[in-house]
Scaffold this active site. Structure first.
Site, short mmCIF file in Angstrom:
data_model
loop_
_atom_site.label_atom_id
_atom_site.label_comp_id
_atom_site.label_asym_id
_atom_site.label_seq_id
_atom_site.Cartn_x
_atom_site.Cartn_y
_atom_site.Cartn_z
N GLY A 1 19.13 -9.00 -25.49
CA GLY A 1 20.09 -9.64 -26.60
C GLY A 1 19.14 -10.98 -27.00
O GLY A 1 19.15 -11.98 -25.97
N HIS B 1 34.78 -16.86 -13.98
CA HIS B 1 34.48 -17.64 -15.23
C HIS B 1 35.72 -17.63 -16.20
O HIS B 1 35.58 -16.37 -17.10
CB HIS B 1 32.86 -17.17 -15.76
CG HIS B 1 32.45 -17.91 -16.81
ND1 HIS B 1 32.41 -19.34 -16.66
CD2 HIS B 1 32.03 -17.45 -18.01
CE1 HIS B 1 31.94 -19.64 -17.79
NE2 HIS B 1 31.63 -18.62 -18.67
#
Ligand code: APR
Length: 312
Positions: A10, A176
């Site tokens: 990515g 998270h």
């Protein structure tokens, strides 16, 4: 001896920033991959052209072919779709699960000896997915979250006290997301716990800001999510592993009884060295923080269940 090699999957905002930060550390050759044709190649060339000025002395290449990640020591995964305003990290679940599933299949095929550092969200669940799909040892599959969350808290503490961020350390555990568990008892300025330096309401405010820090940036940017700090945090983890620094950092890892939690990926302090997650460090927690960590882990577990349901 050949340079170490890091693949960044990515080449969007987080991926490209991670690649550039890593290149500036001069600790490995970098290969960036993306599905968008020409984009990783263009960004890699642009970075290489900055090398004479930035003191970069490693190679940076871009590709659309997973074959080129062969021989990578570490694969940092940033592929996926970032959050848009109003979108939670869990909303990204289905879209990114499909993308990450495809990415990790390619990691197994082309870089079977690598260590995976997951960065894509929802982080804890994507880390679980990578572990589950690769069959790699749990030491070799971890997620980047606690380093980012704790540097954000460090930054807020330094801003609140008007002191250098250099002397500030902080610890944030848990998943998270909004359920993360910042630990003021383990956050210090030059060794002095912040609970001795700041009133409770200021600490509560900083904790709340840390929990929503990603969303604060999403709301400002409007077209994407944070990338400078996430990239710096991912690069710090890669550095500790590649150079076998054995830094103690909060990372998303598989728990097997530590903190009274099992079969879940969640952020806790670990020692990061050449093997990957070499040790989970168990801190004594107050009953309240322990309860918060458990409920954060429960949230991750329920998202993992959701993921299993959508793949059934
Ligand atoms: N393989 C490789 N790359 C892919 C794939 C795939 N199957 N699918 C998408 N990508 C690429 C996109 O083409 C894009 O370039 O992933 C990149 C993502 O970049 P951005 O859209 O800029 O997103 P970014 O801000 O970098 O965030 C990426 O990191 O912090 C997390 O929540 C964030 O999950 C998100 C990820």
């Amino acid at each position: 001896m050949a340079n170490a090699k890091v693949a960044v999957i990515g080449a969007g905002n987080v991926g490209a920033s991670t690649a550039l930060r890593l290149a500036q550390l001069n600790i490995a050759d970098i290969v960036m991959t993306d599905i968008v044709e020409g984009m990783p190649q263009g960004k890699a060339l642009d970075m290489m052209e900055s090398a004479p000025l930035l003191g970069i002395d490693v190679s940076i290449t871009g590709t659309n072919d997973y074959k080129d990640i062969a021989g990578s020591d570490i694969v940092a995964i940033t592929a996926g779709v970032p959050r848009k305003p109003g979108m939670s990290r869990d909303d990204l679940l289905k879209i990114n699960a499909r993308i990450i599933g495809e990415v990790v299949d390619n990691v197994v095929k082309h870089a079977p000896e690598s260590i995976i550092v997951m960065i894509s969200n929802p982080l804890d669940v994507m880390t679980y997915l990578a572990y589950n799909k690769t069959g790699f040892d749990k030491k070799r599959v971890m997620g980047m979250a606690g380093v980012l969350d704790s540097v954000r808290l460090r930054c807020f503490i330094a801003m609140e006290l008007g002191v250098s961020v250099k002397e500030v350390s902080a610890m944030v555990l848990g998943g998270h997301g909004d359920s993360m568990v910042p630990l003021p008892d383990y956050s210090t300025v030059s060794g002095i716990p912040i609970v001795k330096l700041l009133p409770k309401d200021a600490i509560d405010r900083m904790i709340a800001r840390t929990q929503k820090a990603g969303g604060e940036i999403v709301a400002l940017l409007k077209t994407g999510s944070a990338y400078y700090a996430p990239a710096a945090a991912a690069a710090a983890m890669v550095e500790s592993i590649l150079l076998d620094q054995k830094q103690l950092l909060p990372c998303c890892t598989k728990l097997e009884g530590e903190y009274g939690l099992s079969d879940v990926f969640v952020g806790v302090p670990v020692v990061l060295g050449k093997e990957g997650v070499e040790k989970v460090v168990e801190l004594p927690l107050s009953p309240e923080d322990s309860e918060k960590l458990k409920s954060s882990a429960d949230h991750v577990k329920s998202t993992i269940e959701q993921l299993k349901e959508c793949s059934d």
